[in-house]
Write an enzyme that holds these catalytic residues in place. Sequence first.
Site, PDB file in Angstrom:
ATOM      1  N   PHE A   1      73.542  80.532 140.666  1.00  0.00           N
ATOM      2  CA  PHE A   1      72.237  80.427 140.016  1.00  0.00           C
ATOM      3  C   PHE A   1      71.096  80.288 141.048  1.00  0.00           C
ATOM      4  O   PHE A   1      70.251  81.189 141.204  1.00  0.00           O
ATOM      5  CB  PHE A   1      72.310  79.232 139.053  1.00  0.00           C
ATOM      6  CG  PHE A   1      71.017  78.665 138.580  1.00  0.00           C
ATOM      7  CD1 PHE A   1      70.013  79.485 138.073  1.00  0.00           C
ATOM      8  CD2 PHE A   1      70.809  77.282 138.610  1.00  0.00           C
ATOM      9  CE1 PHE A   1      68.820  78.936 137.611  1.00  0.00           C
ATOM     10  CE2 PHE A   1      69.634  76.730 138.149  1.00  0.00           C
ATOM     11  CZ  PHE A   1      68.641  77.560 137.663  1.00  0.00           C
TER      12      PHE A   1
ATOM     13  N   GLY B   1      71.313  80.161 144.401  1.00  0.00           N
ATOM     14  CA  GLY B   1      71.499  81.027 145.566  1.00  0.00           C
ATOM     15  C   GLY B   1      70.975  82.435 145.344  1.00  0.00           C
ATOM     16  O   GLY B   1      70.357  83.024 146.241  1.00  0.00           O
TER      17      GLY B   1
ATOM     18  N   LEU C   1      74.838  76.080 149.917  1.00  0.00           N
ATOM     19  CA  LEU C   1      74.707  75.800 148.483  1.00  0.00           C
ATOM     20  C   LEU C   1      76.048  75.773 147.762  1.00  0.00           C
ATOM     21  O   LEU C   1      76.118  75.340 146.605  1.00  0.00           O
ATOM     22  CB  LEU C   1      73.807  76.861 147.816  1.00  0.00           C
ATOM     23  CG  LEU C   1      72.299  76.580 147.738  1.00  0.00           C
ATOM     24  CD1 LEU C   1      71.692  76.374 149.111  1.00  0.00           C
ATOM     25  CD2 LEU C   1      71.585  77.726 147.022  1.00  0.00           C
TER      26      LEU C   1
ATOM     27  N   SER D   1      71.308  66.437 146.146  1.00  0.00           N
ATOM     28  CA  SER D   1      71.028  66.251 144.723  1.00  0.00           C
ATOM     29  C   SER D   1      70.400  64.904 144.403  1.00  0.00           C
ATOM     30  O   SER D   1      70.725  63.881 145.018  1.00  0.00           O
ATOM     31  CB  SER D   1      72.344  66.374 143.948  1.00  0.00           C
ATOM     32  OG  SER D   1      72.167  65.923 142.624  1.00  0.00           O
TER      33      SER D   1
ATOM     34  N   TYR E   1      80.552  63.223 142.001  1.00  0.00           N
ATOM     35  CA  TYR E   1      79.673  64.328 142.403  1.00  0.00           C
ATOM     36  C   TYR E   1      78.584  63.831 143.353  1.00  0.00           C
ATOM     37  O   TYR E   1      78.363  64.401 144.429  1.00  0.00           O
ATOM     38  CB  TYR E   1      79.046  64.970 141.157  1.00  0.00           C
ATOM     39  CG  TYR E   1      77.968  65.989 141.478  1.00  0.00           C
ATOM     40  CD1 TYR E   1      78.285  67.208 142.078  1.00  0.00           C
ATOM     41  CD2 TYR E   1      76.628  65.726 141.185  1.00  0.00           C
ATOM     42  CE1 TYR E   1      77.288  68.135 142.373  1.00  0.00           C
ATOM     43  CE2 TYR E   1      75.641  66.649 141.475  1.00  0.00           C
ATOM     44  CZ  TYR E   1      75.962  67.854 142.071  1.00  0.00           C
ATOM     45  OH  TYR E   1      74.986  68.762 142.361  1.00  0.00           O
TER      46      TYR E   1
ATOM     47  N   ASN F   1      66.604  68.389 138.330  1.00  0.00           N
ATOM     48  CA  ASN F   1      67.281  69.231 137.328  1.00  0.00           C
ATOM     49  C   ASN F   1      66.701  70.646 137.372  1.00  0.00           C
ATOM     50  O   ASN F   1      65.625  70.881 136.833  1.00  0.00           O
ATOM     51  CB  ASN F   1      67.118  68.642 135.931  1.00  0.00           C
ATOM     52  CG  ASN F   1      68.023  67.450 135.723  1.00  0.00           C
ATOM     53  OD1 ASN F   1      67.880  66.432 136.404  1.00  0.00           O
ATOM     54  ND2 ASN F   1      68.967  67.575 134.823  1.00  0.00           N
TER      55      ASN F   1
END
Length: 350
Positions: free
Chosen positions: A14, A16, A81, A125, A184, A213
Amino acid sequence: PTARTILITGGAGFIGSHLADHLLARGHRVRALDDLSPQVHGEGATRPTYLDREVELVVGDVRDRAAVRRALQGVDAVYHLAAMVGVGQSMYEIERYTSVNAVGTAVLLEALIERPVERLVVASSMSLYGEGLYRDARRLPFPGAERTLAQLARREWEPVGPAGEPLAPLPTPEGKAPALPSVYALTKFDQERLCLTAGRAYGIPTVALRFFNVYGTRQALSNPYTGVLAIFAARLLNGRPPLVNEDGLQRRDFVSVHDVAQACRLALEVPAAAGQVFNVGSGRSFTVREVAERLAAVLGQERLAAEITGKYRMGDIRHCFADIERARRVLGYAPRVDFEDGLRELAGWL
Ligand code: NAD
């Protein structure tokens, strides 16, 4: 700027693929290393049609030393990524998340020691922060622990102030200590620390970007573990209401993938960015319930109001959105995409 040959690991995904478009438009050559993970691209997937034909795709796993070496040939800069990206899934697929995210980064770094590049940018993140920041918080929700429906009903997970009043969160700056509420989150923290540490040791200018997000076209609708807007969109397209966890009042920072691509490009171009960590968000927050309803409205499906489940997903946090002052000041980052316009673009692609 001079044309460079740039490797994007996870470049068929997505973010990348949008970054690839952005870099190609600036005259760079782009290569992607991607294993076309079935969870993202479907079983037996081939090159995604949205990936620009100019992108040279190397199909391979970032943990495969030989594939990484091949992908690095003639490369001037790297965006890392490639990762598994589901918070909930990471809580039981602990080995897989640690392997792909942490070990994958280690393999990439060992290859970079042999073949250094001008710049390494790693996708981190917001999830590593855990709960957002509050002024005078007396009680914070305890992330990472199962919450009961009774606790949800009593609003026991809501951050409260001295008088027991619910608190609104403040924007989260990079200086907030990571709480690492999920596996994560922990693996994303591993990725950025490994890259910054090795980058410093081996003279590779390295930048870590903490995405909030991210939403936009090409986010896998079939992957049930990620991208809340993509998950809601998939439900709405099937004529079903989006399932909204907890009471739907949890706040998040939704940032357009185009703004994220801009931040990635600046992280490559701005010399002063080296060695630093930056939040990449929109700087404003919406409740999850509101985004579900706005997406339904943009799709002409207002009647499919959000279905509030009252369920808590293990590893989730209550509120978090970005303080983007550092990215503004150092990178010259300025989010441009209005949320409504971003939703419309997403709806048009569905
Ligand atoms: P995505 O799943 O669309 O893209 C990830 C890509 O990596 C996929 O194409 C997948 O096939 C590939 N990949 C997975 N495992 C691999 C492996 N072992 N070897 C090679 N390739 C592999 O996800 P995305 O949203 O584009 O995420 C990109 C990066 O941004 C990730 O590092 C993610 O953690 C980070 N991020 C994303 C968000 C978000 O909201 N989307 C937020 C914060 C951080």
